[in-house]
Design an enzyme around this catalytic site. Sequence first.
Site, short mmCIF file in Angstrom:
data_model
loop_
_atom_site.label_atom_id
_atom_site.label_comp_id
_atom_site.label_asym_id
_atom_site.label_seq_id
_atom_site.Cartn_x
_atom_site.Cartn_y
_atom_site.Cartn_z
N ARG A 57 1.03 -1.56 0.21
CA ARG A 57 0.05 -0.17 0.05
C ARG A 57 1.20 1.55 -0.18
NH1 ARG A 57 -5.10 0.19 1.78
NH2 ARG A 57 -5.15 -2.50 2.36
N THR A 58 1.39 1.72 1.17
CA THR A 58 2.84 2.19 0.84
C THR A 58 3.75 2.69 -0.40
OG1 THR A 58 2.38 2.12 3.50
CG2 THR A 58 4.07 3.94 2.35
N LYS B 166 24.95 -12.41 4.00
CA LYS B 166 25.62 -11.49 3.80
C LYS B 166 26.10 -9.90 4.47
CE LYS B 166 24.73 -12.42 -1.15
NZ LYS B 166 23.85 -11.57 -2.36
N ARG C 123 11.47 1.59 4.15
CA ARG C 123 10.55 0.75 5.00
C ARG C 123 11.40 -0.03 5.59
NH1 ARG C 123 5.21 1.05 5.50
NH2 ARG C 123 4.64 -0.11 7.20
N HIS D 38 6.08 7.07 11.14
CA HIS D 38 5.51 6.65 9.90
C HIS D 38 5.12 8.71 9.11
CE1 HIS D 38 4.52 5.14 6.29
NE2 HIS D 38 2.97 4.45 6.46
#
Lengths: 388, 388, 388
Positions: free
Chosen positions: A144-145, A174, A195, A223
Amino acid sequence: MAISSSFFACSLQGSMAAPKTLNCYKELLCNRSNLFFKQSGCIESMYQSHSRLLPHSVLSKWEQTDQFDRIQCHSLEVETAPSFSIGKKFQLDDVIEAQQFNRDILGAIFEVANDMEKIENNYPGSQILKGYLMATLFYEPSTRTRLSFESAMKRLGGEVLTTENAREFSSAAKGETLEDTIRTVEGYSDIIVMRHFESGAARRAAAIAGIPIINAGDGPGQHPTQALLDVYTIEREVGKLDGIKVALVGDLANGRTVRSLAYLLAKYQDVRIYFVAPDVVKMKGVEWEESSDLMEVASECDVVYQTRIQKERFGERLDLYEEARGKYIVDQAVLDVMQKHAVVMHPLPRLDEITVEVDRDPRAAYFRQAKNGLYIRMALLKLLLLGW
Amino acid sequence: MAISSSFFACSLQGSMAAPKTLNCYKELLCNRSNLFFKQSGCIESMYQSHSRLLPHSVLSKWEQTDQFDRIQCHSLEVETAPSFSIGKKFQLDDVIEAQQFNRDILGAIFEVANDMEKIENNYPGSQILKGYLMATLFYEPSTRTRLSFESAMKRLGGEVLTTENAREFSSAAKGETLEDTIRTVEGYSDIIVMRHFESGAARRAAAIAGIPIINAGDGPGQHPTQALLDVYTIEREVGKLDGIKVALVGDLANGRTVRSLAYLLAKYQDVRIYFVAPDVVKMKGVEWEESSDLMEVASECDVVYQTRIQKERFGERLDLYEEARGKYIVDQAVLDVMQKHAVVMHPLPRLDEITVEVDRDPRAAYFRQAKNGLYIRMALLKLLLLGW
Amino acid sequence: MAISSSFFACSLQGSMAAPKTLNCYKELLCNRSNLFFKQSGCIESMYQSHSRLLPHSVLSKWEQTDQFDRIQCHSLEVETAPSFSIGKKFQLDDVIEAQQFNRDILGAIFEVANDMEKIENNYPGSQILKGYLMATLFYEPSTRTRLSFESAMKRLGGEVLTTENAREFSSAAKGETLEDTIRTVEGYSDIIVMRHFESGAARRAAAIAGIPIINAGDGPGQHPTQALLDVYTIEREVGKLDGIKVALVGDLANGRTVRSLAYLLAKYQDVRIYFVAPDVVKMKGVEWEESSDLMEVASECDVVYQTRIQKERFGERLDLYEEARGKYIVDQAVLDVMQKHAVVMHPLPRLDEITVEVDRDPRAAYFRQAKNGLYIRMALLKLLLLGW
């Protein structure tokens, strides 16, 4: 364990002289000792409003305990926020947290967002970001974001590099550091929307990056673009931000959304916020009448901001989740007591905390709210890449 | 099992007449029998340099044994490479393996890459690939490589179709052949950038495709664009390729990166390559002093090319991994002995084989190296789609 | 359990007056009772052809039983299809199912697809969809279909928002409805291409969305763009659609592809369809000679449409799968009996049901068929976003 509920109203008094330290305001309604608060998991809040012309705003941080239903205010930190001098434009370098904004910056961003609304409605749209490349660096998926940001970039003619499996960059096998990843990706793009699963990750990225960073959520942390779009929606729907009454309903303990929103609302004059939340406590003799509470609050407020009860936070106590979940439902009955001009908001996704029948009501603002996220993100991309 | 270490220097003597067969050059330093080499898992190398005007280059392939720390040179194959005639431009159809390039083609590509650097720095960039579509067909995820290619395409105005789950195309359940997949995807795009888990997959794709194929890594096989960007970086950083001294450090046995780089360096005159690698052997009486070795090499070289020890190759012998991993660290002490003009390179991602303190030194070239990958890929896309 | 096989030919007689109810046509060849059909898992079919000028077409639906090798025709529903009036252009709002098309709409779409073929061949292509954003909302991955749509959009200058993990939107944990997801995504884009695991999902999306929806496959339901590209390919390859003979071979029971194709073919005059399918039955005394059947059919047909036997439908009875799989192979022997003008088609991916040797034959049309998917999708995007 039984579920009771509580709500608190925090009066936010604007003052020209900002206090150096903050106190938790508890409404008389609560009428309990501080000890009780700690035991019962009440949601407390603390606010201050910032004077418009204060060059250095006093910012606060909330500390969240490990328990799922407590937010407590202590050990407030005082920081220096970006200042605003009249006659000088803001310099927006990164978007990391709600605390970096004051009402002047907010107002300026909202003006740009409003322009973006016109751009998006006109074919063939804008090409002002043509030639710019945005990298969406998502360490955890949030379709969505991500789509909202990518749409914003493309609506302005920009291009996108997408990754939703950015964890691969820094996998245990890694072991690359976030800093190394940022230094690599900044070589490929002009701005990074990020994010991350760890609080503070966006700030670390911004510290190392030579290009703008936008925090699209960092774990339990911030956020900020959600908070901006929430405030923008309230202004668009209610017509003002000073003097409004907002009910924050639902899973407030876990709500970075709710915390950031409350923080930004505190920038405005005489904003009154009501918290309405299920209260999972093991206390006898304390029974709160829930439905009447939400009803009472809803009838007074300009905004009923509903949130989702987050199942994942209840662990094995699904019985508690089920009880909490059903506590506060926004339905036709709630709509019936709400004022004509008031609106229902929700950060989405919703489950059944707003019934589908509400969708038909013009006061159901949540899909318009989601759309406003597009305009806010278009505005931020424009401001970070091209300036004011 | 103890860890010892060894390093070998291979002198690459350019000659106008290319030998038909190749020999393993072992420096006197090594001072061991061939038998010992086979037992101890030393890293050997073989090179030749190609004459500038040789129409048919003699190419060599390395054979890698199953064991994790051996690369041995035998059963060399002689192939015909694309020729270069003065007055006629190269025809670049696909980018499959390092072996297809000679120093003239390399020089020509590097010139285009240099132009790309200027294009990328200027707003709003180039639109020379507008209308072209690149498909990134990744059978295993490699976000770093993918983003680099996609950025390259978009910086030139081209468009991208992305897939990181290309295995679905040929999943065991569905069982489509690579050839069928290529024939389908070539219908949707103008060029395919492909990463595969099997050696030789890119060559198979190129054999069937009617559009250019770029190999972005095929299993233990080739990763030619990495080799190109490495050589380009050395030329940019050191200012020349003939007569340089390069130390290749770390996990050389597994290193397709290192093999391809060494192969390309062998195209230049009087290049001297030093291998510095942990040597996991069960031999008594042979002890190499590691730190002094790296120090000695570092003090002489123009380039210290560090690589990551690949944990996954050690299986359950994590003890050996841990020992190998700590053997050769590029840190401030190494920097202190390095020459002023020398640089540290690394294909990234790095763990702790280069300490963070090195980042601050202007000789730390690895992030510039990553950025050069963008220019090389822009150049290749331009050359494959538009020609010279 | 033994494997036998059967094939049925259904004569499709065009008539001006469409029957209100449909009957299962069974060729004399079949020569079995209806009871036998139900027991043996035969593939039956029912068709009708629609009059060109019938304003309301009578549409049929097939009902599929739970068993893997039966499609039976009963309880046919009669619906009203979009009408076509001469002198008035079609209004194409969504692409949900094969049933929404009649031969006039098909003809009009095919004309646009033909134009798209010219656009795609010319550099630098079209920019008619510049400024438009398509969201590919895939609840299950289908790289092939997704790339085809995304290529189509980009070939016309449009932009794409991609998600292949749309299930996250509606995960059990978060529980968002499809309707809410659509309302959010339609705020970010101009058209949604959607693949879902549930039959009927596309229809639900179209019911709520304010922007066009294209069904890119909804579970066992529909995959209308595949059916359109199949019919378009037959017209391009054979030169006509009326009066053709088509053999549908392979896994017909599970084939939404085959069902939709047969449905669309029924719109044309005198189309004769032959079903050639392995028949997994437990019957003694019934033995069908397979190879001769396919040979006989292949020698008569204009199109041999081969499909993949879908392993996943056989559960643990891999023995049956292996038997079914080898039943009908299109190989050189089949090519040898096919007419010169006839073609072999396949929706891809293929396993070994068409041997690789067939690829070289000019009658192997399956990769051209895949490419036609691009043109059909370009046409649909153009029609849905810009109109006729």
